[in-house]
Write a protein that holds these residues in place. Structure first.
Motif, PDB file in Angstrom:
ATOM      1  N   LEU A 123      -7.979   1.836  14.633  1.00 29.97           N
ATOM      2  CA  LEU A 123      -7.393   2.608  13.544  1.00 29.97           C
ATOM      3  C   LEU A 123      -6.233   1.825  12.949  1.00 29.97           C
ATOM      4  O   LEU A 123      -5.359   1.339  13.673  1.00 29.97           O
ATOM      5  CB  LEU A 123      -6.912   3.965  14.041  1.00 29.97           C
ATOM      6  N   ILE A 124      -6.224   1.741  11.615  1.00 28.40           N
ATOM      7  CA  ILE A 124      -5.267   0.886  10.916  1.00 28.40           C
ATOM      8  C   ILE A 124      -4.556   1.691   9.832  1.00 28.40           C
ATOM      9  O   ILE A 124      -5.187   2.437   9.069  1.00 28.40           O
ATOM     10  CB  ILE A 124      -5.991  -0.325  10.296  1.00 28.40           C
ATOM     11  N   ASP A 125      -3.264   1.542   9.789  1.00 24.69           N
ATOM     12  CA  ASP A 125      -2.443   2.148   8.743  1.00 24.69           C
ATOM     13  C   ASP A 125      -2.496   1.230   7.522  1.00 24.69           C
ATOM     14  O   ASP A 125      -2.095   0.069   7.588  1.00 24.69           O
ATOM     15  CB  ASP A 125      -1.006   2.280   9.264  1.00 24.69           C
ATOM     16  N   ILE A 126      -2.999   1.728   6.392  1.00 23.34           N
ATOM     17  CA  ILE A 126      -3.088   0.922   5.170  1.00 23.34           C
ATOM     18  C   ILE A 126      -2.205   1.496   4.063  1.00 23.34           C
ATOM     19  O   ILE A 126      -2.412   1.210   2.883  1.00 23.34           O
ATOM     20  CB  ILE A 126      -4.542   0.806   4.676  1.00 23.34           C
ATOM     21  N   SER A 127      -1.215   2.288   4.440  1.00 23.45           N
ATOM     22  CA  SER A 127      -0.392   2.941   3.424  1.00 23.45           C
ATOM     23  C   SER A 127       0.606   2.000   2.769  1.00 23.45           C
ATOM     24  O   SER A 127       1.116   2.291   1.690  1.00 23.45           O
ATOM     25  CB  SER A 127       0.364   4.124   4.044  1.00 23.45           C
ATOM     26  N   GLY A 128       0.892   0.861   3.410  1.00 24.71           N
ATOM     27  CA  GLY A 128       1.844  -0.093   2.857  1.00 24.71           C
ATOM     28  C   GLY A 128       1.179  -1.375   2.421  1.00 24.71           C
ATOM     29  O   GLY A 128      -0.045  -1.512   2.424  1.00 24.71           O
ATOM     30  N   GLU A 129       1.978  -2.341   2.052  1.00 27.29           N
ATOM     31  CA  GLU A 129       1.444  -3.630   1.610  1.00 27.29           C
ATOM     32  C   GLU A 129       0.745  -4.354   2.756  1.00 27.29           C
ATOM     33  O   GLU A 129      -0.300  -4.969   2.577  1.00 27.29           O
ATOM     34  CB  GLU A 129       2.578  -4.500   1.042  1.00 27.29           C
ATOM     35  N   LYS A 130       1.334  -4.275   3.941  1.00 26.12           N
ATOM     36  CA  LYS A 130       0.758  -4.913   5.119  1.00 26.12           C
ATOM     37  C   LYS A 130      -0.050  -3.899   5.928  1.00 26.12           C
ATOM     38  O   LYS A 130       0.370  -2.753   6.118  1.00 26.12           O
ATOM     39  CB  LYS A 130       1.858  -5.501   6.003  1.00 26.12           C
ATOM     40  N   MET A 131      -1.176  -4.330   6.442  1.00 29.75           N
ATOM     41  CA  MET A 131      -1.984  -3.498   7.331  1.00 29.75           C
ATOM     42  C   MET A 131      -1.384  -3.523   8.730  1.00 29.75           C
ATOM     43  O   MET A 131      -0.919  -4.573   9.191  1.00 29.75           O
ATOM     44  CB  MET A 131      -3.428  -4.008   7.377  1.00 29.75           C
ATOM     45  N   VAL A 132      -1.408  -2.374   9.418  1.00 31.55           N
ATOM     46  CA  VAL A 132      -0.833  -2.289  10.751  1.00 31.55           C
ATOM     47  C   VAL A 132      -1.844  -1.635  11.695  1.00 31.55           C
ATOM     48  O   VAL A 132      -2.273  -0.500  11.466  1.00 31.55           O
ATOM     49  CB  VAL A 132       0.481  -1.481  10.757  1.00 31.55           C
ATOM     50  N   LEU A 133      -2.210  -2.351  12.743  1.00 34.74           N
ATOM     51  CA  LEU A 133      -3.123  -1.813  13.751  1.00 34.74           C
ATOM     52  C   LEU A 133      -2.375  -0.791  14.594  1.00 34.74           C
ATOM     53  O   LEU A 133      -1.350  -1.098  15.200  1.00 34.74           O
ATOM     54  CB  LEU A 133      -3.649  -2.951  14.636  1.00 34.74           C
ATOM     55  N   LYS A 134      -2.907   0.440  14.649  1.00 36.47           N
ATOM     56  CA  LYS A 134      -2.198   1.525  15.324  1.00 36.47           C
ATOM     57  C   LYS A 134      -2.855   1.988  16.611  1.00 36.47           C
ATOM     58  O   LYS A 134      -2.179   2.541  17.480  1.00 36.47           O
ATOM     59  CB  LYS A 134      -2.082   2.729  14.378  1.00 36.47           C
TER      60      LYS A 134
END
Length: 648
Positions: A494-505
């Protein structure tokens, strides 16, 4: 049927050097495996600096007002539903997101011991049986799941899922989260791609799903051709009615179908093709330099069917129109259009801005952007060359498979060989393709574990894509979870794509082999908490109706459940009787489910509040058999029993 089937109302890598090294190694490996020549995948000047991989749970924009946290508090509800294919278990998984908690499994194609799917008469009627009453099929391979639309967004009515092995499509009612219809497609094998239309193009007032499109991968012999003459094998593209679940028409095509997509205006459907050669062997499938994205003009096909310009094949009565290249050279009358794309594309997806279909290259390190307005121009004779509909073909990395969207103009494509997710801007890619070498279309990269395949984001292929969460299915997990022998769990991330950078959560282990999925806002679905008693024609509406009736050797047992007792404490039948047992749960309380099992008779099923189910069996073993509730329901659950006495 379990209830009336009245149609529902529409309501990046760690360093800059790493990608180069990975590309070099994987290019060599791919060339060796596939036996094809690939151009060197050098780093493009347009690529933005890669982002460092983030560990699951690391702080991110989500912790600062972004997508949110994956760790919900006790009693806190998820904000999204996820519908996942179950793979070889033949069911649909329902998840809550962002937590990733599995809420239920909806059995479809394969028997399920919990609910009695494949045991009860109602489920057998949906699944299909042989003349002796046994199930026609007990294996499945589900790949793709999609839901119905209204005004370009999900409407909470239906979802559909395919069975690739036996060419079946199942429909899920989202008011009850149960399978109510299964259709076996004629004239096809290897039913893979599936996608509903987003509105009916014939009548502008009908702005909801009326059809589901189904693509077949494998060419098969047609009547009158030899079984060994594989050059004559053909594939079909099928259209299923969303309400009746009957096959409305099929299109005979050159090559095969892989996945499917539909336009938002209801005018076009498409499938990517990885085997335009229509080859039956590996080397034959790899002989052409390019493959295709095949478009279907829905209105023209339906007009041809209405005008009788079709044939039927074999014993099937389904109208079949000719969608081959030879029969569709004139764009003004063509039913189909074959757009040339790089070799072996895997996946075709519709962008939320309603403008483009994107094909991922797989063996080409590129994604191809096709402008739908130009495809329609070709059909209208306004575009001389169909290839002009391609407005971008840009390098994104090795092994691109599937693409999701955030509603902000960005696409997210999985790179199977690079084990990465790449975020790229579609309009910037179009500018780069047009000659603007300063257009920076690659926005971010994220390392995944490992070999990612399917990807989807929250509300991705709708007009309301919100760019919050993205899930990706990785085919290998290797060192991510506790080892459990040679068969490893797969890894869904699951990845947070709400910002400029993707973050693996988060990482979530999952039993193999799931495939595709969709993610949509929870408020779009309003599930019912109890059934409607009147929806069941054979419901036992009052405990006083309980009893045993005989018609020769056929016996009907009517029984109700109401915690903590069954209405019949015992019932008698004779050895050799054909027994039909009908059970209605008269409890009206949410979450008060009862089970019913008969030892030695292979019977176990559940009934939810105000639901009715039945089973039919031969009483071939004399004796006393304690039927009991198998679903914990009450403080006196263990005392909730009945006796079946089979007299010799």
């Amino acid at each position: 049927m379990p209830y009336k089937t009245t149609p529902l109302s529409p309501s990046a890598s760690a360093t800059e050097a790493a990608p180069s090294r990975r590309r070099f190694l994987n290019t060599a490996a791919l060339a060796g495996l596939a036996g094809v020549s690939l151009a060197a995948c050098s780093d493009k000047p347009e690529s933005a600096p890669a982002a460092k991989a983030s560990a699951p749970g690391a702080s991110s924009q989500a912790d600062e007002g972004g997508a949110g946290t994956v760790h919900l508090k006790p009693g806190e509800l998820d904000t999204y539903y996820g519908l996942w294919s179950g793979g070889h278990t033949g069911d649909m998984r329902v998840l809550g997101l962002p937590s990733g908690r599995e809420l239920t499994r909806i059995p479809c194609f394969v028997p399920d011991a919990l609910v009695g799917w494949g045991i009860t008469n109602e489920s057998k009627a949906v699944m299909g049986t042989r003349p002796d009453g046994s199930l026609k099929y007990t294996v499945a391979d589900t790949h793709h799941t999609h839901a119905s639309y209204k005004d370009g967004d999900y409407d909470g009515r239906y979802a559909w899922i395919n069975d690739k092995i036996n060419s079946r499509i199942a429909r899920i009612r989202l008011d009850y989260f149960v399978c109510d219809k299964i259709t076996e497609l004629p004239n096809v094998q290897g039913f893979h791609g599936i996608f509903p239309d987003k509105r009916d193009p014939v009548d502008p007032a009908i702005n909801y799903t009326t059809r589901v499109f189904c693509g077949a991968e494998f060419g098969i012999p047609l009547p009158g051709t030899g079984l060994e003459d594989d050059k004559a094998y053909r594939s079909m593209f099928s259209c299923v009615d969303a309400e009746t679940m009957e096959v409305r028409w099929q299109v005979l095509i050159d090559g095969n179908c892989d996945l499917a997509a539909t336009s938002y205006d209801g005018k076009l459907a498409a499938t990517n093709q990885y085997n335009v050669e229509n080859g039956a062997r590996y080397e034959d499938m790899m002989s052409a330099e390019r493959d295709a994205c095949l478009f279907f003009n829905i209105a023209r096909i339906e007009a041809a069917v209405k005008a009788g310009k079709f044939k039927t094949i074999g014993s099937s009565k389904v109208p079949v129109v000719d969608g081959t290249r030879e029969a569709n050279k004139d764009p003004r009358t063509a039913l189909t259009a074959y757009v040339s794309v790089p070799k072996n594309p895997h996946g075709v997806n519709a962008s939320p801005d309603q403008k483009y279909f994107i094909c991922a290259g797989k063996l080409s390190p590129t994604c191809t952007v096709i402008e739908l307005a130009k495809v329609l121009d070709w059909f209208d004779g306004k575009l001389e060359k169909l290839d002009a509909a391609i407005v971008a073909e840009v390098e994104v990395g090795l092994g691109p498979l599937h693409t999701a969207f955030d509603g902000r103009g960005n696409a997210y494509t999985t790179l199977f060989l690079d084990s990465q997710l790449v975020k790229w801007n579609v309009e910037a890619a179009i500018k780069f393709h047009a000659g603007d070498k300063n257009a920076k279309y690659v926005v971010d990269r994220l390392d995944l574990q490992y070999q990612p395949g399917h990807v989807n984001a929250s509300q991705s292929e709708t007009v309301k894509a919100d760019g919050k969460w993205l899930a990706v299915g990785c085919k290998f997990s290797k060192d991510r979870f506790l080892p459990v022998g040679p068969l490893h769990a797969e890894n869904e991330q699951l990845i947070d794509i709400s910002g400029e950078k993707m973050v693996l959560k988060a990482d979530h282990p999952v039993r193999g082999e799931p495939h595709d999925f969709i993610i949509f806002k929870r408020e779009l679905v309003r599930p019912k908490q109890v059934y409607a008693l009147d929806d069941f024609p054979n419901a036992v509406k009052d405990a006083k109706e309980s009893g045993v009736t005989r018609n020769g050797r056929k016996v009907t047992v009517k029984i109700t459940s109401q915690a903590p007792a069954f209405s019949l404490r015992e019932f008698k039948v004779k050895k050799g009787d054909e027994v039909t047992l009908i059970l209605t749960n008269l409890d009206k309380i949410e979450d008060l489910t009862h089970g019913f099992a008969i030892p030695k008779y292979n019977i176990n099923f559940i009934v939810n509040p105000l639901e009715t189910k039945s089973v039919t069996f031969i009483a071939d073993q004399p004796g006393v058999f304690w039927a009991y509730c198998t679903h914990f329901c009450h403080a006196l659950h263990l005392e909730m029993r009945s006796r079946m006495i089979v007299e010799a």
